[in-house]
Write a protein that holds these residues in place. Structure first.
Motif, mmCIF file in Angstrom:
data_model
loop_
_atom_site.group_PDB
_atom_site.id
_atom_site.type_symbol
_atom_site.label_atom_id
_atom_site.label_comp_id
_atom_site.label_asym_id
_atom_site.label_seq_id
_atom_site.Cartn_x
_atom_site.Cartn_y
_atom_site.Cartn_z
ATOM 1 N N VAL A 9 2.368 11.664 -3.836
ATOM 2 C CA VAL A 9 2.787 10.302 -4.247
ATOM 3 C C VAL A 9 1.732 9.131 -3.662
ATOM 4 N N GLN A 10 1.066 8.483 -4.558
ATOM 5 C CA GLN A 10 0.270 7.661 -4.137
ATOM 6 C C GLN A 10 0.560 6.092 -3.896
ATOM 7 N N VAL A 11 0.045 5.604 -2.687
ATOM 8 C CA VAL A 11 0.656 4.428 -2.070
ATOM 9 C C VAL A 11 -0.789 3.484 -1.710
ATOM 10 N N LEU A 12 -0.672 2.326 -2.005
ATOM 11 C CA LEU A 12 -1.751 1.297 -1.660
ATOM 12 C C LEU A 12 -1.401 0.302 -0.777
ATOM 13 N N VAL A 13 -2.164 0.098 0.371
ATOM 14 C CA VAL A 13 -1.856 -0.723 1.385
ATOM 15 C C VAL A 13 -2.895 -2.004 1.180
ATOM 16 N N VAL A 14 -2.207 -3.118 1.047
ATOM 17 C CA VAL A 14 -3.038 -4.328 0.858
ATOM 18 C C VAL A 14 -3.060 -5.234 2.109
ATOM 19 N N ASP A 15 -3.941 -5.667 2.918
ATOM 20 C CA ASP A 15 -4.055 -6.343 3.900
ATOM 21 C C ASP A 15 -5.384 -6.739 4.319
ATOM 22 N N ASP A 16 -5.429 -8.026 4.474
ATOM 23 C CA ASP A 16 -6.819 -8.536 4.719
ATOM 24 C C ASP A 16 -7.483 -8.188 6.340
ATOM 25 N N GLU A 17 -6.386 -7.716 7.173
ATOM 26 C CA GLU A 17 -6.635 -7.147 8.473
ATOM 27 C C GLU A 17 -7.015 -5.714 8.635
ATOM 28 N N GLU A 18 -8.311 -5.417 8.828
ATOM 29 C CA GLU A 18 -8.665 -4.164 8.702
ATOM 30 C C GLU A 18 -7.992 -2.944 9.776
ATOM 31 N N PRO A 19 -7.726 -3.577 10.886
ATOM 32 C CA PRO A 19 -6.989 -2.665 11.793
ATOM 33 C C PRO A 19 -5.620 -2.510 11.663
ATOM 34 N N ILE A 20 -4.873 -3.461 10.904
ATOM 35 C CA ILE A 20 -3.627 -3.136 10.367
ATOM 36 C C ILE A 20 -3.599 -2.220 9.017
ATOM 37 N N ARG A 21 -4.610 -2.546 8.310
ATOM 38 C CA ARG A 21 -4.791 -1.811 7.218
ATOM 39 C C ARG A 21 -4.960 -0.301 7.488
ATOM 40 N N ASN A 22 -5.850 -0.047 8.378
ATOM 41 C CA ASN A 22 -6.233 1.389 8.753
ATOM 42 C C ASN A 22 -4.942 1.950 9.548
ATOM 43 N N ALA A 23 -4.175 1.417 10.355
ATOM 44 C CA ALA A 23 -3.096 1.881 11.097
ATOM 45 C C ALA A 23 -2.285 2.518 9.739
ATOM 46 N N LEU A 24 -1.820 1.424 8.907
ATOM 47 C CA LEU A 24 -0.737 1.787 7.991
ATOM 48 C C LEU A 24 -1.239 2.876 7.294
ATOM 49 N N LYS A 25 -2.446 2.786 6.773
ATOM 50 C CA LYS A 25 -3.163 4.022 6.128
ATOM 51 C C LYS A 25 -2.996 5.449 6.852
ATOM 52 N N GLN A 30 0.027 10.743 7.258
ATOM 53 C CA GLN A 30 0.722 11.566 7.837
ATOM 54 C C GLN A 30 1.939 11.995 7.429
ATOM 55 N N GLN A 31 2.232 10.868 6.530
ATOM 56 C CA GLN A 31 3.712 11.101 5.819
ATOM 57 C C GLN A 31 3.604 11.917 4.634
ATOM 58 N N GLN A 32 2.194 12.530 4.202
ATOM 59 C CA GLN A 32 2.021 13.394 3.000
ATOM 60 C C GLN A 32 1.479 12.440 2.062
ATOM 61 N N PHE A 33 1.589 11.166 1.923
ATOM 62 C CA PHE A 33 1.205 10.245 1.104
ATOM 63 C C PHE A 33 -0.355 10.237 0.647
ATOM 64 N N GLU A 34 -0.771 10.109 -0.518
ATOM 65 C CA GLU A 34 -2.151 9.930 -0.932
ATOM 66 C C GLU A 34 -2.482 8.193 -0.686
ATOM 67 N N VAL A 35 -3.258 7.831 0.163
ATOM 68 C CA VAL A 35 -3.228 6.481 0.751
ATOM 69 C C VAL A 35 -4.606 5.757 -0.027
#
Length: 358
Positions: A9-25, A30-35
């Protein structure tokens, strides 16, 4: 769930703050999504055009295209997209606006990873259900388009299927009483014959037949001690029995496609002179199907063995019914029934043992 060729399953993370974006990704990977990740609304739209994204996590406050404006644009590109909004504590109004525009849920920052995991699964599950419904609806539209010529027959088939369980309940109820066994089937067959005799259409005849099968379904709510009583009923017991027409119509009410069948079940104990129940209808106020059922039921009661009486011959039963024509029974319905009995000489019914009797 939509997935790439590997089934991920493919997931897209959209956030202008890179630290948050990277943490969510990292967490989602780790939950086996393609991010995939995007730092702006414009970049998110590019990713949506490039990949088959199932879920988008999107910040509300971003430079350029905000999350509020991104939601409808994203759905336009990927109508099946599940969207989770990420919002600050004081931005619930914008989050609600996003949901009005098509987002499924929102999470308030700072985000607990456990809450995020549950929200992601909820959104994907809801998306899957919406997809299933959409696919089902599409299939139904295609079926209607390709089978227009068969619509009438299919509708009748669906109606028979929808009442099959109720017919089984009626049969089970009647099986407890040897005197009532097969009563509804006999009433249904005779009622359909009368309906044809008085000139009803084929569709109306079939409705009368179904109503006959179900006319006593409400007796499920009648106490067995009263149903099986051999002597005369007390006034209170009779009032209790009279409730079966109301109970029956209430049981059938959710099956809206039954239409006039429900009013026939409700009104089959109304009398031509207005002294019946439950509504005291008179004459042609009583639905024709109900008038037919009422006459057929009285005939069946007279011409089959009961604990309190010997059965009459068809000719004797018709003679007895003549006394009720114009008071209990619609004269037109009586004439049709008399014609049927006279033409056949006798009506063959299922007897108590399941064989044929004359």
């Amino acid at each position: 769930m939509a997935a790439d060729s590997s089934g991920t399953v493919q997931v897209l993370v959209v956030d202008d703050e890179e630290p948050i974006r990277n943490a969510l990704k990292k967490f989602l990977a780790q939950q086996q999504f393609e991010v995939y990740a995007a730092g702006s609304g414009e970049e998110a739209l590019q990713q949506l055009r490039r990949h088959r994204i199932s879920l988008m996590l999107c910040d509300i406050r971003m430079p350029g295209t905000s999350g509020v404006d991104l939601v409808p644009q994203a759905i336009e590109i990927e109508p099946e997209l599940a969207i989770l909004m990420l919002t600050a504590v004081n931005d619930a109004t914008s989050a609600a606006l996003c949901m009005q525009r098509g987002a499924m849920d929102y999470l308030t920052k700072p985000i607990e990873l456990a809450d995020l995991g549950r929200a992601v699964q909820r959104a994907l599950k809801r998306r899957e259900m919406l997809l299933e419904n959409r696919h089902l609806n599409q299939w139904l539209k295609e079926e209607v388009t390709t089978r227009t010529a068969e619509l009438h027959r299919e509708r009748q088939k669906l109606e028979r299927i929808s009442v099959a369980t109720l017919e089984a309940l009626v049969n089970a109820l009647e099986a407890k009483d040897p005197y009532m066994r097969g009563h509804s089937a006999r009433v249904a067959d005779l009622s359909a014959t009368i309906a044809h005799q008085v000139g009803l259409s084929d569709e109306e005849v079939e409705q009368v037949r179904v109503a006959g099968r179900l006319h006593d379904i409400g007796k499920i709510g009648t106490r067995e001690a009263v149903l099986n009583k051999e002597g005369a009923l007390t006034p209170d017991e009779f009032e209790h029995v009279k409730q079966h027409v109301l109970i029956g119509s209430q049981i059938l009410a959710p099956l809206v496609h039954l239409g006039d069948i429900i009013s026939a079940v409700r009104g089959h104990h109304e009398r031509w002179d207005g002294t019946g129940y439950p509504d005291g209808l008179r004459g042609e106020q009583i639905p024709m199907a109900a008038r037919i059922l009422g006459a057929a039921e009285v005939y069946d009661a007279l011409s089959t063995s009961r604990a309190y009486q010997e059965k009459l011959t068809p000719e004797q039963a018709i003679q007895r019914l003549a006394d009720l024509s114009g008071t209990v029974i619609d004269p037109t319905v009586y004439d049709a029934l008399a014609t049927i009995v006279g033409r056949r000489g006798t009506l063959v019914f299922l007897d108590e043992g399941g064989g044929a009797a004359t």
